[in-house]
Design an enzyme around this catalytic site. Sequence first.
Site, mmCIF file in Angstrom:
data_model
loop_
_atom_site.group_PDB
_atom_site.id
_atom_site.type_symbol
_atom_site.label_atom_id
_atom_site.label_comp_id
_atom_site.label_asym_id
_atom_site.label_seq_id
_atom_site.Cartn_x
_atom_site.Cartn_y
_atom_site.Cartn_z
ATOM 1 N N PRO A 1 -2.240 8.406 -7.346
ATOM 2 C CA PRO A 1 -3.645 8.442 -7.766
ATOM 3 C C PRO A 1 -4.327 7.161 -7.311
ATOM 4 O O PRO A 1 -3.810 6.068 -7.552
ATOM 5 C CB PRO A 1 -3.555 8.489 -9.297
ATOM 6 C CG PRO A 1 -2.216 7.933 -9.641
ATOM 7 C CD PRO A 1 -1.313 8.223 -8.479
ATOM 8 N N MET A 2 -5.451 7.284 -6.628
ATOM 9 C CA MET A 2 -6.165 6.083 -6.174
ATOM 10 C C MET A 2 -7.667 6.283 -6.340
ATOM 11 O O MET A 2 -8.258 7.140 -5.685
ATOM 12 C CB MET A 2 -5.789 5.767 -4.715
ATOM 13 C CG MET A 2 -4.352 5.272 -4.587
ATOM 14 S SD MET A 2 -3.830 4.910 -2.905
ATOM 15 C CE MET A 2 -3.444 6.556 -2.298
ATOM 16 N N CYS B 1 -2.915 0.760 -14.840
ATOM 17 C CA CYS B 1 -4.107 0.182 -14.221
ATOM 18 C C CYS B 1 -4.544 -1.066 -14.970
ATOM 19 O O CYS B 1 -4.689 -1.035 -16.191
ATOM 20 C CB CYS B 1 -5.230 1.216 -14.215
ATOM 21 S SG CYS B 1 -6.726 0.570 -13.491
ATOM 22 N N ASN C 1 7.474 3.754 -7.167
ATOM 23 C CA ASN C 1 6.210 3.531 -6.446
ATOM 24 C C ASN C 1 6.014 2.031 -6.239
ATOM 25 O O ASN C 1 6.489 1.228 -7.023
ATOM 26 C CB ASN C 1 5.044 4.122 -7.277
ATOM 27 C CG ASN C 1 3.674 3.635 -6.825
ATOM 28 O OD1 ASN C 1 2.994 2.894 -7.532
ATOM 29 N ND2 ASN C 1 3.268 4.042 -5.647
ATOM 30 N N GLY D 1 1.302 5.272 -1.999
ATOM 31 C CA GLY D 1 -0.114 5.051 -2.243
ATOM 32 C C GLY D 1 -0.845 4.643 -0.982
ATOM 33 O O GLY D 1 -1.245 5.486 -0.174
HETATM 34 C C1 LIG Z 1 -7.818 1.900 -4.066
HETATM 35 C C2 LIG Z 1 -6.747 2.096 -5.103
HETATM 36 C C3 LIG Z 1 -7.050 2.743 -6.285
HETATM 37 C C4 LIG Z 1 -6.063 2.961 -7.264
HETATM 38 N N1 LIG Z 1 -6.372 3.696 -8.371
HETATM 39 C C5 LIG Z 1 -5.372 4.047 -9.231
HETATM 40 C C6 LIG Z 1 -5.607 4.970 -10.284
HETATM 41 O O1 LIG Z 1 -6.693 5.520 -10.458
HETATM 42 N N2 LIG Z 1 -4.562 5.243 -11.125
HETATM 43 C C7 LIG Z 1 -3.324 4.684 -10.962
HETATM 44 O O2 LIG Z 1 -2.402 4.978 -11.728
HETATM 45 N N3 LIG Z 1 -3.092 3.821 -9.958
HETATM 46 C C8 LIG Z 1 -4.068 3.509 -9.088
HETATM 47 N N4 LIG Z 1 -3.797 2.714 -8.026
HETATM 48 C C9 LIG Z 1 -2.417 2.211 -7.850
HETATM 49 C C10 LIG Z 1 -1.613 3.187 -6.986
HETATM 50 O O3 LIG Z 1 -1.493 4.441 -7.614
HETATM 51 C C11 LIG Z 1 -0.212 2.615 -6.710
HETATM 52 O O4 LIG Z 1 0.476 2.485 -7.941
HETATM 53 C C12 LIG Z 1 -0.266 1.250 -6.046
HETATM 54 O O5 LIG Z 1 -1.213 1.224 -4.993
HETATM 55 C C13 LIG Z 1 1.118 0.851 -5.515
HETATM 56 O O6 LIG Z 1 1.586 1.787 -4.572
HETATM 57 P P1 LIG Z 1 1.460 1.527 -2.972
HETATM 58 O O7 LIG Z 1 2.024 0.162 -2.718
HETATM 59 O O8 LIG Z 1 2.253 2.635 -2.352
HETATM 60 O O9 LIG Z 1 0.005 1.567 -2.644
HETATM 61 C C14 LIG Z 1 -4.761 2.477 -7.054
HETATM 62 C C15 LIG Z 1 -4.464 1.815 -5.853
HETATM 63 C C16 LIG Z 1 -5.435 1.637 -4.887
HETATM 64 C C17 LIG Z 1 -5.068 0.958 -3.585
#
Ligand SMILES: Cc1cc2nc3c(=O)[nH]c(=O)nc-3n(C[C@H](O)[C@H](O)[C@H](O)COP(=O)(O)O)c2cc1C
Length: 329
Positions: free
Chosen positions: A10-11, A93, A204, A226
């Site tokens: 989720p992002m 978050c 993750n 992500g």
């Molecule tokens: C732009 C952005 C928005 C994010 N929004 C959320 C969110 O709404 N809910 C959530 O649980 N994590 C959110 N995250 C965190 C990601 O879900 C993930 O846990 C984090 O980016 C680490 O994973 P990655 O290194 O593969 O990106 C967000 C990350 C990014 C980059």
Amino acid sequence: MLQTRFSIAPMMDWTDRHCRVFHRLMTRRAKLYTEMLTTGAIIHGDRARLLGFDASEHPVALQLGGSNPRDLATSAKIGEDFGYDEINLNVGCPSDRVKDGRFGACLMAEPELVAEGVAAMKRAVNIPVTVKCRIGIDDQDPEVALDTLARSIIAAGSDALVVHARKAWLNGLSPKQNRDIPPLDYDRVYRLKAALPDVPIIINGGITSIAEAKRHLKHVDGVMLGRAAYQEPWRLLSADPELFGEPAPHAAMKDVFEAMMPYIEDQLAHGIRLHSMTRHFVGAFHGVPRARAFRRHLAENGVKPGAGVNVLRDAIALVDDRAPASMAA
Ligand SMILES: Cc1cc2nc3c(=O)[nH]c(=O)nc-3n(C[C@H](O)[C@H](O)[C@H](O)COP(=O)(O)O)c2cc1C
């Protein structure tokens, strides 16, 4: 059935419905997650706009932000009625807005409240309920904090746990810094899996390729990607072959875009602006000759009033390669 092996995180502002349709065209198998939606927005807001999605997105999970068990249950039920395949609770978050509302990562310190929320959601819906958390916050000892949270939510009925394998530091770091600065600790997540062998655990954080994802699967049940999925979406073309032993939906990014055209045309006809969709395509041809020309053409022309699919077609014509799925691993 709960598919845990591979998912796209989720992002906020990134994984909207257009992005998810795009991702789905590169992997049939990944579970897709919405942006976090607060219970307040779902209960009081424009539900069709917030929750509507395309049938092609399945399996798709709705991520909730909130902590009031009654509101979580109401929102989960609304999500189930909209057709979502899973409800996920955000306990990771770190933004100030989220802290003020007493949800997100600060809930790592309130495992009983999280468990109450999970139990309430489980009573309200028949689809799986899961939680996404960190390994701890601030000065918590992750050995204790993560186990405590995991055991509480599992006892409350959570069907799986996604762990972003780093702490959130709630004082002083921005949300973006909190995705990079606290050190990753994959071993902590592997130990959780060893301690709770029957619980589906998804890892993750900082995973940059499908090949890397595959290595994690030796230790845990699933991997969530992500930023790598969003910024370099072409990598997703190797997800189905590498992780599920199934052919990719399309051989190359150009085919993905061809398959996306009817959706884009339909959305344009419903008044959605081209840029709302093409903004997710920035990384599509990463590493391919003339990718910059593609990006520039979209950036300059996609925002013009009345911009149509020909802008995208012209941008694609600027890229001379067919990004092969084989480079994606
Ligand atoms: C732009 C952005 C928005 C994010 N929004 C959320 C969110 O709404 N809910 C959530 O649980 N994590 C959110 N995250 C965190 C990601 O879900 C993930 O846990 C984090 O980016 C680490 O994973 P990655 O290194 O593969 O990106 C967000 C990350 C990014 C980059």
